[in-house]
Design a protein around this motif. Structure first.
Motif, PDB file in Angstrom:
ATOM      1  N   LYS A 128       0.807  -1.211   0.000  1.00 47.45           N
ATOM      2  CA  LYS A 128       0.000   0.000   0.000  1.00 47.45           C
ATOM      3  C   LYS A 128       0.846   1.270   0.000  1.00 47.45           C
ATOM      4  O   LYS A 128       0.316   2.360  -0.181  1.00 47.45           O
ATOM      5  N   THR A 129       2.158   1.127   0.212  1.00 50.00           N
ATOM      6  CA  THR A 129       3.041   2.286   0.160  1.00 50.00           C
ATOM      7  C   THR A 129       3.110   2.812  -1.274  1.00 50.00           C
ATOM      8  O   THR A 129       3.356   2.054  -2.215  1.00 50.00           O
ATOM      9  N   ASN A 130       2.882   4.099  -1.435  1.00 52.06           N
ATOM     10  CA  ASN A 130       2.891   4.731  -2.772  1.00 52.06           C
ATOM     11  C   ASN A 130       1.867   4.097  -3.719  1.00 52.06           C
ATOM     12  O   ASN A 130       2.030   4.148  -4.933  1.00 52.06           O
ATOM     13  N   ASN A 131       0.814   3.443  -3.139  1.00 55.33           N
ATOM     14  CA  ASN A 131      -0.184   2.734  -3.967  1.00 55.33           C
ATOM     15  C   ASN A 131       0.485   1.720  -4.896  1.00 55.33           C
ATOM     16  O   ASN A 131       0.086   1.535  -6.057  1.00 55.33           O
ATOM     17  N   PHE A 132       1.499   1.038  -4.361  1.00 56.53           N
ATOM     18  CA  PHE A 132       2.295   0.126  -5.187  1.00 56.53           C
ATOM     19  C   PHE A 132       1.476  -1.070  -5.684  1.00 56.53           C
ATOM     20  O   PHE A 132       1.812  -1.667  -6.719  1.00 56.53           O
ATOM     21  N   MET A 201       9.517   2.304  -9.654  1.00 56.74           N
ATOM     22  CA  MET A 201       8.542   2.378  -8.558  1.00 56.74           C
ATOM     23  C   MET A 201       8.912   1.433  -7.424  1.00 56.74           C
ATOM     24  O   MET A 201       8.725   1.752  -6.245  1.00 56.74           O
ATOM     25  N   THR A 205       9.530   2.707  -3.772  1.00 55.59           N
ATOM     26  CA  THR A 205       8.614   2.249  -2.727  1.00 55.59           C
ATOM     27  C   THR A 205       9.373   1.645  -1.553  1.00 55.59           C
ATOM     28  O   THR A 205       9.024   1.867  -0.396  1.00 55.59           O
ATOM     29  N   PHE A 209       9.144   3.169   2.113  1.00 52.25           N
ATOM     30  CA  PHE A 209       8.618   2.276   3.149  1.00 52.25           C
ATOM     31  C   PHE A 209       9.483   2.313   4.400  1.00 52.25           C
ATOM     32  O   PHE A 209       8.991   2.494   5.515  1.00 52.25           O
TER      33      PHE A 209
END
Length: 253
Positions: A128-132, A201, A205, A209
């Motif tokens: 969910k970090t950076n909508n990964f 990404m 991320t 994180f």
């Protein structure tokens, strides 16, 4: 310190689940020798023991056993000894029947899906970090579409198309399969761009994180120290100050 231990715990559980998935895929895709099968069984049993100890330890320590059971059904399924059941079936000569063999292969596929859910459970914060997680879904979609596209554009098999798409997406490019048609080259270009974006990404991320965790920990510790300083002068605090401290502590909890 607690967050770091939990992070290490999540990584170890996710890696063990990934090991089991890889073994299940290899076992389902190839005819393995007895030696390799025995090694896989040993690794599978070792992972099973670790997961069992983890599950029952958390069950014993949990205050609400019913709630724990409902929220950890995936963990319970992962400690079912499927290999032992299959070995017992072999002894009883059940495994020779075609229906049982198909059933066991189906169970392997389902077991892989369960372990994927277990991996997601332990790396959900990271995804969910950076909508990964959206980036992952987009990349997998590109992989699937690229596989179909190169299959029809170049007339190669699905297996070779999937291999080519994966190699192109990861920007490795072995060159064992190369597109000759204009459409195939366009697909290759798109996959390479998606792969470069995914890797960028991913590294970003990972950095965010760990930096976010360190920042959150430092902020929390600093806030608690400030509250301790205020409480040392408790007599000077107003009711409003005490209420503000209460709200901050509740937010941190």
């Amino acid at each position: 310190m607690f967050k770091n231990k939990k992070l290490i715990y999540d990584i170890v559980m996710a890696l063990l689940s990934l090991v089991v998935i890889i073994m299940l895929i290899i076992d389902s895709s190839y005819t393995l020798s007895n030696k390799i099968t025995d090694i896989f069984d040993i690794i599978d049993n070792a992972v099973l023991i670790v997961f069992s100890i983890d599950y029952f330890t958390r069950l014993i320590l949990s205050k609400n056993k019913k709630a724990f059971f409902k929220s950890n059904i995936i963990d319970l399924i992962t400690i079912i000894p499927f290999n032992s059941i299959f070995q017992a079936a072999k002894i009883l000569r059940l495994a020779r029947t075609l229906k049982f063999t198909k059933l066991f292969k189906t169970l392997k596929i389902l077991r892989s899906a369960v372990f994927l859910l277990k991996i997601r459970k332990h790396i959900d914060d990271f995804l969910k970090t950076n909508n990964f997680h959206y980036v992952i879904w987009f990349t997998l979609t590109a992989l699937f579409v690229g596989t179909l596209g190169i299959h029809f554009a170049e007339g190669i098999s699905y297996g070779n198309a999937l291999w080519w798409s994966f190699v192109t997406l990861t920007t490795v490019g072995y060159g064992d399969i190369s597109p000759a048609t204009p459409i195939g080259r366009i697909i290759a270009s798109i996959l390479m761009l998606v792969g470069i974006g995914f890797l960028g990404m991913l590294t970003g991320t990972i950095s965010v994180f760990f930096l976010r965790k360190n920042t959150n920990t430092s902020y929390k510790n600093q806030t608690i120290e400030d509250i301790k300083t205020k409480l040392d002068n408790f007599d000077d605090l107003s009711s409003e100050d005490i209420y503000d401290i209460y709200k901050v502590l509740k937010a941190l909890k």
